[in-house]
Design an enzyme around this catalytic site. Structure first.
Site, PDB file in Angstrom:
ATOM      1  N   CYS A  74      -3.721  -0.106  13.503  1.00 26.79           N
ATOM      2  CA  CYS A  74      -3.354  -0.908  12.336  1.00 26.79           C
ATOM      3  C   CYS A  74      -4.366  -2.033  12.227  1.00 26.79           C
ATOM      4  CB  CYS A  74      -1.939  -1.459  12.464  1.00 26.79           C
ATOM      5  SG  CYS A  74      -1.448  -2.459  11.034  1.00 26.79           S
ATOM      6  N   HIS A 151      -6.465   9.575   7.588  1.00 25.25           N
ATOM      7  CA  HIS A 151      -6.488   9.116   6.205  1.00 25.25           C
ATOM      8  C   HIS A 151      -7.060  10.185   5.290  1.00 25.25           C
ATOM      9  CE1 HIS A 151      -5.522   4.773   6.608  1.00 25.25           C
ATOM     10  NE2 HIS A 151      -5.908   4.990   7.849  1.00 25.25           N
ATOM     11  N   GLU A 200       1.111   4.253   2.914  1.00 31.93           N
ATOM     12  CA  GLU A 200       0.930   4.260   4.357  1.00 31.93           C
ATOM     13  C   GLU A 200       1.960   5.153   5.037  1.00 31.93           C
ATOM     14  OE1 GLU A 200       0.120   1.018   7.927  1.00 31.93           O
ATOM     15  OE2 GLU A 200       0.321   0.367   5.851  1.00 31.93           O
ATOM     16  N   CYS A 209      -3.726  -2.341   3.686  1.00 32.09           N
ATOM     17  CA  CYS A 209      -3.821  -1.456   4.848  1.00 32.09           C
ATOM     18  C   CYS A 209      -5.244  -1.554   5.380  1.00 32.09           C
ATOM     19  CB  CYS A 209      -3.484  -0.015   4.466  1.00 32.09           C
ATOM     20  SG  CYS A 209      -3.660   1.162   5.827  1.00 32.09           S
ATOM     21  N   GLY A 212      -6.837   1.780   6.124  1.00 32.14           N
ATOM     22  CA  GLY A 212      -7.102   2.426   4.845  1.00 32.14           C
ATOM     23  C   GLY A 212      -8.358   1.879   4.198  1.00 32.14           C
TER      24      GLY A 212
END
Length: 269
Positions: A74, A151, A200, A209, A212
């Protein structure tokens, strides 16, 4: 048992941080994580972050999404933890070791090298991850990137017009992604400047994010849509992503401590 917590956020992507380095914290189960993250009956957050001692690095960071699932990385939480730690450090995560460095109002984080192999994402079967021959309605031919977690990145003319509340969960749970996937929809809005929305995995539509932003900037650079450094604008604000082929990703952006408190562990057990 009463346990302390720190509420933090990175561009509105918010966390409840439990620091087992300074006080005992009972085992965090999926049920406990869901209860803490609940915005009506718990403290409320996108992720529960558990900091623990590590045998190999300065400390260990574990990440639980709002649905209780433990995930590998994260980026926004990494910046928040860097600010909380207060000095440069290399820490252990389930996605590998990452380096943190606090900066004015936030932090810079070395997120490691992205992976592009179909089995590293992972996908259910082999295919070209640079332009996957799949699509969901107006979202077609994504690039897949693993930046500690998986992703899919879609480039569209106007990211603001895509209904991720419908398409996000459908793509996240598609059998093509055996470990589910984060869904990124981006558009180019200027030189080396992307507008990004993220669904997410395990948390839903978020204001920001970090991983991301990293995955999307890397995809844009690989597609020659942008050059490093890339500014990524999310609903919560901007991140700066630096990357060159074969190297590590560096993410820089703000982080904020909102407040501190404590709760009775048994209330969420």
């Amino acid at each position: 048992m009463r346990v302390s917590f720190i509420k933090m956020h990175g561009l509105g992507n918010d966390f409840v941080v439990l620091d087992a380095r300074v006080e005992a914290v009972p085992e965090v189960t999926p049920q406990i994580a869901r209860a803490i993250a609940d915005r009506r009956e718990g403290i409320g957050c996108d992720q529960v972050i558990l900091l623990e001692p590590s045998d190999s690095q300065a400390f260990r960071m574990r990440i639980f999404n709002a649905d209780g699932g433990e995930v590998e990385a994260c980026g926004n939480a990494s910046r928040a933890v860097a600010m909380l730690h207060g000095e440069p450090a290399t820490i252990e995560t389930a996605g590998g070791a990452i380096s943190l460095e606090p900066a004015e109002g936030g932090a810079s984080v070395d997120m490691g090298r992205p992976r592009f192999g179909w089995d590293a994402i992972p996908l259910a079967y082999a295919m070209d991850t640079a332009a996957m021959p799949v699509g969901w309605d107006e979202l077609q031919s994504p690039m897949a990137v693993n930046v500690g977690n998986p992703h899919s990145v879609f480039f569209v003319e106007d990211a603001d017009t895509i209904d991720l509340t419908t398409l996000g969960p459908a793509i996240e749970t598609d059998p093509l992604f055996p470990e589910r996937v984060n869904v990124n929809v981006a558009s180019l809005v200027g030189d080396n400047h992307l507008n990004l929305h993220v669904w997410e995995r395990g948390a839903g539509l978020t204001r920001a994010c970090g991983t991301g932003a990293c995955a999307t900037a890397v995809a844009a650079i690989r597609k020659r849509l942008a050059e490093s450094p890339v500014t990524v604008t999310l609903p919560g604000g901007d991140l700066t992503i630096e990357w060159s082929e074969g190297g590590s990703i560096r993410m820089t952006g703000p982080a904020t401590e909102a407040y501190r408190g404590s709760f009775e562990w048994d209330d969420f057990a």
